[in-house]
Scaffold this motif. Structure first.
Motif, mmCIF file in Angstrom:
data_model
loop_
_atom_site.group_PDB
_atom_site.id
_atom_site.type_symbol
_atom_site.label_atom_id
_atom_site.label_comp_id
_atom_site.label_asym_id
_atom_site.label_seq_id
_atom_site.Cartn_x
_atom_site.Cartn_y
_atom_site.Cartn_z
ATOM 1 N N VAL A 274 0.869 -1.183 0.000
ATOM 2 C CA VAL A 274 0.000 0.000 0.000
ATOM 3 C C VAL A 274 0.902 1.228 0.000
ATOM 4 O O VAL A 274 1.643 1.462 0.962
ATOM 5 N N ALA A 275 0.848 2.002 -1.070
ATOM 6 C CA ALA A 275 1.636 3.223 -1.173
ATOM 7 C C ALA A 275 0.764 4.418 -0.796
ATOM 8 O O ALA A 275 -0.348 4.561 -1.306
ATOM 9 N N VAL A 276 1.271 5.248 0.096
ATOM 10 C CA VAL A 276 0.532 6.415 0.573
ATOM 11 C C VAL A 276 1.123 7.667 -0.068
ATOM 12 O O VAL A 276 2.238 8.082 0.263
ATOM 13 N N PHE A 277 0.385 8.258 -1.007
ATOM 14 C CA PHE A 277 0.839 9.460 -1.712
ATOM 15 C C PHE A 277 0.046 10.660 -1.210
ATOM 16 O O PHE A 277 -1.181 10.700 -1.315
ATOM 17 N N LEU A 278 0.768 11.649 -0.685
ATOM 18 C CA LEU A 278 0.116 12.812 -0.097
ATOM 19 C C LEU A 278 0.280 14.082 -0.927
ATOM 20 O O LEU A 278 -0.643 14.882 -1.030
ATOM 21 N N ALA A 279 1.464 14.280 -1.492
ATOM 22 C CA ALA A 279 1.745 15.550 -2.174
ATOM 23 C C ALA A 279 2.201 15.362 -3.611
ATOM 24 O O ALA A 279 2.464 16.339 -4.308
ATOM 25 N N THR A 280 2.311 14.132 -4.053
ATOM 26 C CA THR A 280 2.761 13.858 -5.416
ATOM 27 C C THR A 280 1.750 12.952 -6.107
ATOM 28 O O THR A 280 1.042 12.183 -5.466
ATOM 29 N N GLU A 281 1.711 13.062 -7.425
ATOM 30 C CA GLU A 281 0.822 12.228 -8.228
ATOM 31 C C GLU A 281 1.572 10.969 -8.646
ATOM 32 O O GLU A 281 2.659 11.069 -9.227
ATOM 33 N N PRO A 282 1.017 9.786 -8.377
ATOM 34 C CA PRO A 282 1.709 8.565 -8.818
ATOM 35 C C PRO A 282 1.785 8.496 -10.334
ATOM 36 O O PRO A 282 2.790 8.081 -10.893
ATOM 37 N N GLY A 283 0.714 8.964 -11.012
ATOM 38 C CA GLY A 283 0.702 9.123 -12.454
ATOM 39 C C GLY A 283 1.445 8.055 -13.227
ATOM 40 O O GLY A 283 1.143 6.858 -13.131
ATOM 41 N N LEU A 284 2.474 8.474 -13.947
ATOM 42 C CA LEU A 284 3.210 7.586 -14.843
ATOM 43 C C LEU A 284 4.495 7.050 -14.220
ATOM 44 O O LEU A 284 5.280 6.409 -14.913
ATOM 45 N N THR A 285 4.697 7.293 -12.932
ATOM 46 C CA THR A 285 5.918 6.807 -12.288
ATOM 47 C C THR A 285 5.653 6.139 -10.940
ATOM 48 O O THR A 285 6.589 5.831 -10.215
ATOM 49 N N GLY A 286 4.392 5.908 -10.593
ATOM 50 C CA GLY A 286 4.077 5.307 -9.303
ATOM 51 C C GLY A 286 4.420 3.834 -9.238
ATOM 52 O O GLY A 286 4.738 3.202 -10.256
ATOM 53 N N PRO A 287 4.373 3.248 -8.041
ATOM 54 C CA PRO A 287 4.675 1.817 -7.882
ATOM 55 C C PRO A 287 3.705 0.952 -8.693
ATOM 56 O O PRO A 287 2.509 1.242 -8.760
ATOM 57 N N ARG A 288 4.251 -0.090 -9.281
ATOM 58 C CA ARG A 288 3.445 -1.055 -10.017
ATOM 59 C C ARG A 288 3.857 -2.462 -9.598
ATOM 60 O O ARG A 288 5.036 -2.769 -9.500
ATOM 61 N N PRO A 290 1.905 -6.785 -8.968
ATOM 62 C CA PRO A 290 0.678 -7.584 -9.029
ATOM 63 C C PRO A 290 -0.251 -7.358 -7.843
ATOM 64 O O PRO A 290 -1.455 -7.537 -7.965
ATOM 65 N N PHE A 291 0.312 -6.948 -6.690
ATOM 66 C CA PHE A 291 -0.523 -6.717 -5.502
ATOM 67 C C PHE A 291 -0.178 -5.363 -4.884
ATOM 68 O O PHE A 291 -0.058 -5.220 -3.669
ATOM 69 N N SER A 292 -0.017 -4.378 -5.763
ATOM 70 C CA SER A 292 0.353 -3.039 -5.329
ATOM 71 C C SER A 292 -0.818 -2.091 -5.525
ATOM 72 O O SER A 292 -1.529 -2.163 -6.529
ATOM 73 N N SER A 293 -1.010 -1.194 -4.566
ATOM 74 C CA SER A 293 -2.102 -0.234 -4.655
ATOM 75 C C SER A 293 -1.627 1.111 -4.124
ATOM 76 O O SER A 293 -0.859 1.166 -3.158
ATOM 77 N N THR A 294 -2.071 2.182 -4.754
ATOM 78 C CA THR A 294 -1.687 3.526 -4.329
ATOM 79 C C THR A 294 -2.913 4.282 -3.830
ATOM 80 O O THR A 294 -3.919 4.371 -4.530
ATOM 81 N N LEU A 295 -2.808 4.794 -2.617
ATOM 82 C CA LEU A 295 -3.849 5.657 -2.060
ATOM 83 C C LEU A 295 -3.383 7.097 -2.224
ATOM 84 O O LEU A 295 -2.327 7.490 -1.708
ATOM 85 N N LEU A 296 -4.157 7.878 -2.950
ATOM 86 C CA LEU A 296 -3.787 9.260 -3.263
ATOM 87 C C LEU A 296 -4.707 10.218 -2.509
ATOM 88 O O LEU A 296 -5.937 10.156 -2.656
ATOM 89 N N ALA A 297 -4.113 11.093 -1.723
ATOM 90 C CA ALA A 297 -4.897 12.061 -0.966
ATOM 91 C C ALA A 297 -5.450 13.138 -1.896
ATOM 92 O O ALA A 297 -4.725 13.691 -2.719
ATOM 93 N N ALA A 298 -6.739 13.417 -1.767
ATOM 94 C CA ALA A 298 -7.342 14.509 -2.527
ATOM 95 C C ALA A 298 -6.837 15.836 -1.970
ATOM 96 O O ALA A 298 -6.410 15.915 -0.810
ATOM 97 N N PRO A 299 -6.840 16.902 -2.784
ATOM 98 C CA PRO A 299 -6.374 18.208 -2.299
ATOM 99 C C PRO A 299 -7.088 18.630 -1.014
ATOM 100 O O PRO A 299 -8.311 18.623 -0.937
#
Length: 324
Positions: A274-288, A290-299
């Motif tokens: 579980v990747a916790v992204f607070l101030a950056t967009e995982p976009g095209l460079t986030g973790p990838r 088979p069992f990876s997930s990114t939680l992105l904080a809304a503004p």
């Protein structure tokens, strides 16, 4: 065929290259690979069994000591080693001027992105073979396509395998069902509050898992010690070499991480992550993975420990049902 990969940094970028190496292993078994990488990440490259020689570059350190004779001696020795290896091809998988200049030292044909695809178009001046790869793809897919074009095959993008294995040596006191908490990251605005790490550690204990924390600098040490003080059952391990930390992560049952290179590593190992992204967009460079997930904080919003645990439990169930 002997190929040199140039992808010098960062840790996440290096890890993003491993799936391309796996594609090449399957499609071009006649090709052998060496790698040129920043000295800090040589241990990460060594995790892939298909990589032979690892040439270390020290651009970050050299820039600080540009007029030092030792710097020029190291650069000269690198050039000599690259030319002595007699490569058939260099693949510059980074697409930066600095990586192109390193690739040029091997004195053999260089393959890389074309002018519209490279991160720095000036890098393409040094390439002998230039390939168009859309820039709106994830970095992993861009690299896989580049390798396929350079080596003459079509990668199967329906799956994702990194091919890396954790080292045998690990950290003492981290046996059993562990959950690694990767709290350290480079920027203050990317850091999850300490109280949320503490609450996550408590929730993990309730699920029968031992939280594991470590550190690599003073501020990270303060956070790790705060977690361990609040949750005495957590395993606090000392500052350790990267390969040792990688081994411990690779044997964890779960990883919760901030936006940091080691979170990419956990994903590449195929761990529930579980990747916790607070101030950056995982976009095209986030973790990838088979069992990876990114939680992105809304503004203006935040991510809660309860949300992290819910996603962690979902990933653990998915991984338990996956074929061995």
């Amino acid at each position: 065929m002997k190929v040199l990969i140039v992808k010098t940094s960062s840790m996440g970028d290096v890890i993003h290259t491993f799936p391309a190496v796996e594609d090449a292993r399957r499609n071009r078994p006649d090709v052998s690979f060496d790698w040129c990488v920043e000295e800090a990440f040589a241990g990460i490259v060594a995790l892939h069994p298909a990589i032979g020689a690892i040439h270390m570059v020290a651009i970050r350190r050299w820039r600080k000591r540009l007029f030092n004779s030792h710097t020029w001696r190291e650069a000269k020795n690198l050039r000599r080693a690259l030319r002595a290896a007699k490569y058939d091809l260099v693949i510059d998988a980074q697409g930066l001027l600095k990586s192109a200049l390193v690739a040029k030292q091997a004195a053999v044909p260089i393959a890389g992105f074309d002018r519209e695809s490279a991160r720095e178009p000036s890098a393409t001046w040094f390439y002998d073979h230039r390939y168009a790869v859309p820039r709106d793809l994830h970095a992993i897919e861009r690299t896989r396509r580049l390798f396929g074009l350079a080596l003459g095959y079509q990668p199967d993008l329906s799956g994702l395998q990194s091919g890396i294995m954790p080292p045998a040596d690990g950290l003492a006191g981290t046996s059993g069902k562990t959950a690694f908490l990767l709290h350290g990251t480079s920027r203050e605005d990317k850091k999850w509050p300490v109280k949320d790490w503490i609450e996550t550690a408590r929730l993990l204990l309730e699920k029968g898992m031992t939280p594991v924390v470590t550190w690599s600098n003073g501020p990270e040490k303060a956070v790790a010690e705060a977690i361990a003080k609040a949750v005495p059952q957590a395993a606090l391990v000392p500052k350790s070499p990267l390969a040792v930390i990688a081994a411990a992560i690779g044997r964890s049952a779960l990883v919760v991480g901030a936006d940091t290179g080691l979170t990419h590593l956990a994903s590449a190992f195929g761990l529930p992550t579980v990747a916790v992204f607070l101030a950056t967009e995982p976009g095209l460079t986030g973790p990838r993975g088979p069992f990876s997930s990114t939680l992105l904080a809304a503004p203006g919003d935040k991510i809660t420990p309860a949300e992290v645990m819910a996603e962690a439990e979902r990933l653990l169930v998915l991984s338990s049902k996956a074929p061995a």
